[in-house]
Write a protein that holds these residues in place. Structure first.
Motif, short mmCIF file in Angstrom:
data_model
loop_
_atom_site.label_atom_id
_atom_site.label_comp_id
_atom_site.label_asym_id
_atom_site.label_seq_id
_atom_site.Cartn_x
_atom_site.Cartn_y
_atom_site.Cartn_z
N ALA A 1 -23.98 70.53 11.95
CA ALA A 1 -23.54 71.92 11.99
C ALA A 1 -23.34 72.65 10.74
N ALA A 2 -23.56 71.93 9.63
CA ALA A 2 -23.64 72.57 8.10
C ALA A 2 -22.29 73.01 7.97
N CYS A 3 -21.19 72.36 8.24
CA CYS A 3 -19.86 72.93 7.94
C CYS A 3 -19.24 72.51 6.78
N ASP A 4 -18.65 73.60 6.26
CA ASP A 4 -17.89 73.35 4.93
C ASP A 4 -16.92 72.39 4.90
N ALA A 5 -16.35 72.01 3.90
CA ALA A 5 -14.72 71.17 3.87
C ALA A 5 -13.94 72.04 4.41
N VAL A 6 -12.80 71.28 5.01
CA VAL A 6 -11.79 72.40 5.40
C VAL A 6 -10.99 72.87 4.21
N ALA A 7 -10.41 74.01 4.17
CA ALA A 7 -9.98 74.86 2.98
C ALA A 7 -8.51 75.17 3.72
N THR A 8 -7.45 74.96 2.83
CA THR A 8 -5.93 75.37 3.24
C THR A 8 -5.63 76.15 2.04
N HIS A 9 -4.56 77.05 2.24
CA HIS A 9 -3.84 77.92 1.18
C HIS A 9 -2.62 78.49 1.98
N PRO A 10 -1.61 78.85 1.24
CA PRO A 10 -0.39 79.45 1.59
C PRO A 10 -0.55 80.58 2.79
N ALA A 11 0.10 80.38 3.76
CA ALA A 11 0.09 81.33 4.99
C ALA A 11 1.12 82.55 4.76
N SER A 12 0.97 83.49 5.62
CA SER A 12 1.92 84.68 5.12
C SER A 12 2.18 85.25 6.69
N GLY A 13 3.07 86.08 6.88
CA GLY A 13 3.32 87.01 7.94
C GLY A 13 3.84 86.41 9.26
N ASN A 14 4.69 85.15 9.04
CA ASN A 14 5.55 84.81 10.09
C ASN A 14 6.54 85.53 10.49
N GLN A 15 6.40 85.90 12.14
CA GLN A 15 7.23 86.74 12.58
C GLN A 15 7.30 88.27 11.94
N ASN A 16 6.27 88.49 11.42
CA ASN A 16 5.95 89.99 10.81
C ASN A 16 5.22 90.83 11.56
N HIS A 17 5.81 91.43 12.72
CA HIS A 17 5.23 92.28 13.61
C HIS A 17 4.86 93.74 13.26
N VAL A 18 3.71 94.18 13.50
CA VAL A 18 3.27 95.60 13.20
C VAL A 18 3.34 96.49 14.56
N ALA A 19 3.23 97.65 14.45
CA ALA A 19 2.82 98.55 15.47
C ALA A 19 1.62 98.38 16.16
N ASP A 20 1.43 98.10 17.21
CA ASP A 20 -0.16 98.15 18.14
C ASP A 20 -0.76 99.26 17.33
N GLY A 21 -2.03 99.05 17.18
CA GLY A 21 -2.87 100.05 16.56
C GLY A 21 -3.05 100.16 14.81
N THR A 22 -1.95 99.39 14.35
CA THR A 22 -2.06 99.47 12.91
C THR A 22 -3.01 98.44 12.39
N LYS A 23 -4.00 98.58 11.61
CA LYS A 23 -5.04 98.01 11.03
C LYS A 23 -4.45 97.23 9.94
N VAL A 24 -4.59 95.70 9.91
CA VAL A 24 -4.09 95.11 8.82
C VAL A 24 -5.15 94.70 7.91
N PRO A 25 -5.29 94.83 6.75
CA PRO A 25 -5.89 94.40 5.74
C PRO A 25 -5.78 92.91 5.45
N TYR A 26 -6.37 91.81 6.08
CA TYR A 26 -6.05 90.48 5.62
C TYR A 26 -6.66 90.10 4.53
N ASP A 27 -6.02 89.26 3.92
CA ASP A 27 -6.50 88.49 2.49
C ASP A 27 -7.87 87.59 2.83
N ARG A 28 -7.98 87.20 3.86
CA ARG A 28 -9.01 86.41 4.26
C ARG A 28 -9.81 86.95 5.60
N THR A 29 -11.21 87.10 5.70
CA THR A 29 -11.58 87.40 6.71
C THR A 29 -12.77 86.41 7.13
#
Length: 245
Positions: free
Chosen positions: A74-102
């Protein structure tokens, strides 16, 4: 030249009766033929739902690790981890969130997650990215697939989704496959068609944001074996809100 004698009344009646019998015979053949066609069509219509049930049953009984390509192909890369963010951070429906990783593996999100029983989305019915990030917070493995991925990859993901068959809440069934397009944001890994994502937390203290991680693994092709291994390594119970559906 002498004319032939006109048929008598008895002969005319016989000829008329013979003609009527012939017409009735023809009509009976047509009726029988139409009835046969109707029966064939009815049998086909009745058997098709049965075929779908059997097909779904076979898909549900398939072994996850047997679907798609083998993990080592399957040509998988190694698993990568990093600090998460946004726990219980709710935004209004329709808001476009600019995520750090896509595609994202954590971050701010909408207040309501996608429904528990829907496990495979296409470009036509996929919820907003911000909705699916909420599912990540609840312990889902979200497999993002490139919307231009080969049909074989999409078919494999659809089959994999059907192996998670429980209609009742079950933490082991937290799986979603969803498409990703350029309109969702740049950054899908080059040369890869799928990205496996999780949002993990310390099961002993899920609200400790300092121990929450975004986890991701990019693969060139869909592998049920790789997905099974990923989900076993990062179970849904190890998430910020594991009891959420």
């Amino acid at each position: 030249m002498a004319k032939a004698p006109a048929p008598s009344g008895g002969n005319r009646r016989q000829q008329l009766a013979a003609l009527q019998d012939q017409q009735k015979s023809t009509q009976r053949r047509r009726t029988v033929g139409l009835l046969g066609i109707c029966l064939v069509l009815a049998a086909a219509l009745l058997s098709y739902p049965v075929y779908l049930v059997v097909k779904d049953s076979r898909a549900g009984n398939a072994v996850l690790a047997d679907l798609g390509v083998a993990a080592d192909a399957a040509a998988c890369d190694a698993v990568a981890t990093h600090p998460a963010s946004g726990n219980q951070n709710h935004v209004a429906d329709g808001t476009k969130v600019p995520y750090d990783r896509t595609p994202p593996d954590s971050g701010p999100h909408y207040a309501s997650p996608a429904p528990f029983t829907k496990r495979f989305y296409t470009v036509d019915d996929r919820p907003a990215v911000e909705t699916l990030v909420h599912n990540l917070e609840h312990g889902y493995t979200v497999v993002w697939y490139r919307d231009s991925a080969p049909q074989s990859d999409r078919d494999a993901l659809a089959a994999i989704a059907k192996t998670f068959t429980s209609e009742d809440y079950d933490p082991t069934q937290k799986f979603i496959a969803a498409p990703w397009s350029d309109a969702d944001g740049a950054g899908f890994p080059d040369g890869k068609n799928v990205v496996l994502t999780r949002w993990t937390a310390d099961p002993a203290n899920p609200t400790d944001t300092t121990k929450q991680l975004g986890v991701r693994q990019a693969c060139g092709a869909v592998s049920g074996g790789a997905i099974a291994s990923f989900m076993q390594t990062y179970p849904s119970t190890d998430s910020p809100e594991p009891n959420g559906a």
